[in-house]
Motif scaffolding. Structure first.
Motif, PDB file in Angstrom:
ATOM      1  N   LEU A  10      35.191  39.717  45.317  1.00  0.00           N
ATOM      2  CA  LEU A  10      34.532  39.162  44.130  1.00  0.00           C
ATOM      3  C   LEU A  10      35.246  39.586  42.851  1.00  0.00           C
ATOM      4  CD1 LEU A  10      30.776  39.639  45.101  1.00  0.00           C
ATOM      5  CD2 LEU A  10      32.017  37.475  44.883  1.00  0.00           C
ATOM      6  N   TYR A  11      35.605  40.862  42.758  1.00  0.00           N
ATOM      7  CA  TYR A  11      36.321  41.345  41.574  1.00  0.00           C
ATOM      8  C   TYR A  11      37.672  40.647  41.412  1.00  0.00           C
ATOM      9  CZ  TYR A  11      33.247  45.208  40.212  1.00  0.00           C
ATOM     10  OH  TYR A  11      32.194  45.948  39.747  1.00  0.00           O
ATOM     11  N   LEU A  12      38.335  40.382  42.522  1.00  0.00           N
ATOM     12  CA  LEU A  12      39.665  39.771  42.476  1.00  0.00           C
ATOM     13  C   LEU A  12      39.628  38.244  42.481  1.00  0.00           C
ATOM     14  CD1 LEU A  12      41.455  42.200  44.917  1.00  0.00           C
ATOM     15  CD2 LEU A  12      41.768  42.064  42.446  1.00  0.00           C
ATOM     16  N   ASN A  13      38.409  37.689  42.498  1.00  0.00           N
ATOM     17  CA  ASN A  13      38.237  36.241  42.509  1.00  0.00           C
ATOM     18  C   ASN A  13      38.992  35.594  43.672  1.00  0.00           C
ATOM     19  OD1 ASN A  13      37.081  33.873  41.523  1.00  0.00           O
ATOM     20  ND2 ASN A  13      38.906  33.374  40.338  1.00  0.00           N
ATOM     21  N   THR A  14      38.817  36.184  44.845  1.00  0.00           N
ATOM     22  CA  THR A  14      39.437  35.652  46.046  1.00  0.00           C
ATOM     23  C   THR A  14      38.415  35.717  47.181  1.00  0.00           C
ATOM     24  OG1 THR A  14      41.448  35.705  47.393  1.00  0.00           O
ATOM     25  CG2 THR A  14      40.472  37.853  46.827  1.00  0.00           C
ATOM     26  N   THR A  15      38.832  35.392  48.374  1.00  0.00           N
ATOM     27  CA  THR A  15      37.906  35.401  49.507  1.00  0.00           C
ATOM     28  C   THR A  15      37.993  36.715  50.273  1.00  0.00           C
ATOM     29  OG1 THR A  15      39.525  34.480  51.041  1.00  0.00           O
ATOM     30  CG2 THR A  15      38.185  32.896  49.763  1.00  0.00           C
ATOM     31  N   ILE A  37      49.139  37.075  39.939  1.00  0.00           N
ATOM     32  CA  ILE A  37      48.018  37.684  39.227  1.00  0.00           C
ATOM     33  C   ILE A  37      47.243  38.647  40.119  1.00  0.00           C
ATOM     34  CG2 ILE A  37      46.365  35.831  39.663  1.00  0.00           C
ATOM     35  CD1 ILE A  37      46.754  37.795  36.389  1.00  0.00           C
ATOM     36  N   ALA A  38      47.139  38.369  41.413  1.00  0.00           N
ATOM     37  CA  ALA A  38      46.424  39.277  42.313  1.00  0.00           C
ATOM     38  C   ALA A  38      47.128  40.632  42.372  1.00  0.00           C
ATOM     39  CB  ALA A  38      46.310  38.668  43.705  1.00  0.00           C
ATOM     40  N   ALA A  39      48.442  40.619  42.456  1.00  0.00           N
ATOM     41  CA  ALA A  39      49.196  41.878  42.486  1.00  0.00           C
ATOM     42  C   ALA A  39      49.053  42.628  41.166  1.00  0.00           C
ATOM     43  CB  ALA A  39      50.665  41.609  42.800  1.00  0.00           C
ATOM     44  N   ARG A  40      49.043  41.891  40.067  1.00  0.00           N
ATOM     45  CA  ARG A  40      48.885  42.529  38.762  1.00  0.00           C
ATOM     46  C   ARG A  40      47.489  43.145  38.640  1.00  0.00           C
ATOM     47  NH1 ARG A  40      53.020  44.013  36.136  1.00  0.00           N
ATOM     48  NH2 ARG A  40      53.880  42.007  35.640  1.00  0.00           N
ATOM     49  N   LEU A  41      46.465  42.436  39.124  1.00  0.00           N
ATOM     50  CA  LEU A  41      45.103  42.993  39.096  1.00  0.00           C
ATOM     51  C   LEU A  41      45.002  44.243  39.965  1.00  0.00           C
ATOM     52  CD1 LEU A  41      42.861  39.803  39.190  1.00  0.00           C
ATOM     53  CD2 LEU A  41      42.956  41.506  37.376  1.00  0.00           C
ATOM     54  N   LEU A  42      45.633  44.215  41.128  1.00  0.00           N
ATOM     55  CA  LEU A  42      45.635  45.405  41.976  1.00  0.00           C
ATOM     56  C   LEU A  42      46.298  46.584  41.259  1.00  0.00           C
ATOM     57  CD1 LEU A  42      46.475  43.794  45.419  1.00  0.00           C
ATOM     58  CD2 LEU A  42      44.398  45.074  44.863  1.00  0.00           C
ATOM     59  N   GLN A  43      47.360  46.305  40.548  1.00  0.00           N
ATOM     60  CA  GLN A  43      48.047  47.353  39.781  1.00  0.00           C
ATOM     61  C   GLN A  43      47.105  47.949  38.734  1.00  0.00           C
ATOM     62  OE1 GLN A  43      51.117  45.995  37.094  1.00  0.00           O
ATOM     63  NE2 GLN A  43      52.299  47.874  37.376  1.00  0.00           N
ATOM     64  N   LEU A  44      46.375  47.096  38.045  1.00  0.00           N
ATOM     65  CA  LEU A  44      45.444  47.566  37.016  1.00  0.00           C
ATOM     66  C   LEU A  44      44.287  48.352  37.625  1.00  0.00           C
ATOM     67  CD1 LEU A  44      45.373  44.411  34.731  1.00  0.00           C
ATOM     68  CD2 LEU A  44      46.410  46.631  34.205  1.00  0.00           C
TER      69      LEU A  44
END
Length: 106
Positions: A67-72, A89-96
Motif C-alpha cells: 500500500l505504501y509503495l502503491n503496488t500489489t 520510482i519503486a527503487a527510489r521509494l525503497l531507498q527513501l
C-alpha cells in the motif's frame, strides 16, 4: 519541479547552474543530458534480501508495504523472492524508506 537526488552538494550546485543555463538557452538539450548523467545519483538496485530487510525494518506486512509503495502484494512478494526487481520510482521509494523509514509518507 521535483527535487532530484544529486551525487553531492557540489554536483547539486553544478546541476542547478547548468539547468539555469539551459533555461536561458545557453546550453542545449544534449549538453543538459550530459550534466544530468554526471550529477544526478543513479537509481539504486535492491536484491530480494534488501527488500525484505527494509520492509521488516519498518515493521509492516507485505500487504501494508505494498500500500505504501502503491503496488500489489504479489509484486512485493516477487521482489522478496527475487523473481522481480524494483526499478524506477519503486527503487527510489525503497531507498527513501531505507534511509528515513515510513515517516517520509508523513
Amino acid at each position: 519541479m521535483a527535487k532530484t537526488r544529486s551525487r553531492s552538494d557540489a554536483s547539486e550546485a553544478i546541476h542547478s547552474a547548468a539547468s539555469g543555463l539551459h533555461r536561458a538557452n545557453v546550453i542545449d538539450k544534449k549538453t543538459m543530458r550530459e550534466y544530468d548523467e554526471l550529477c544526478i545519483e543513479e537509481v539504486p538496485e535492491f536484491n530480494a534480501k534488501d527488500i525484505a530487510r527494509i520492509r521488516k525494518g519498518v515493521n509492516v506486512s507485505q500487504n501494508v508495504f505494498a500500500l505504501y509503495l502503491n503496488t500489489t502484494v504479489s509484486t512485493v512478494r516477487q521482489w522478496e523472492q527475487g523473481d522481480k526487481k524494483p526499478s524506477g520510482i519503486a527503487a527510489r521509494l525503497l531507498q527513501l524508506i531505507q534511509k528515513n523509514g515510513l515517516a517520509i509518507f508523513g
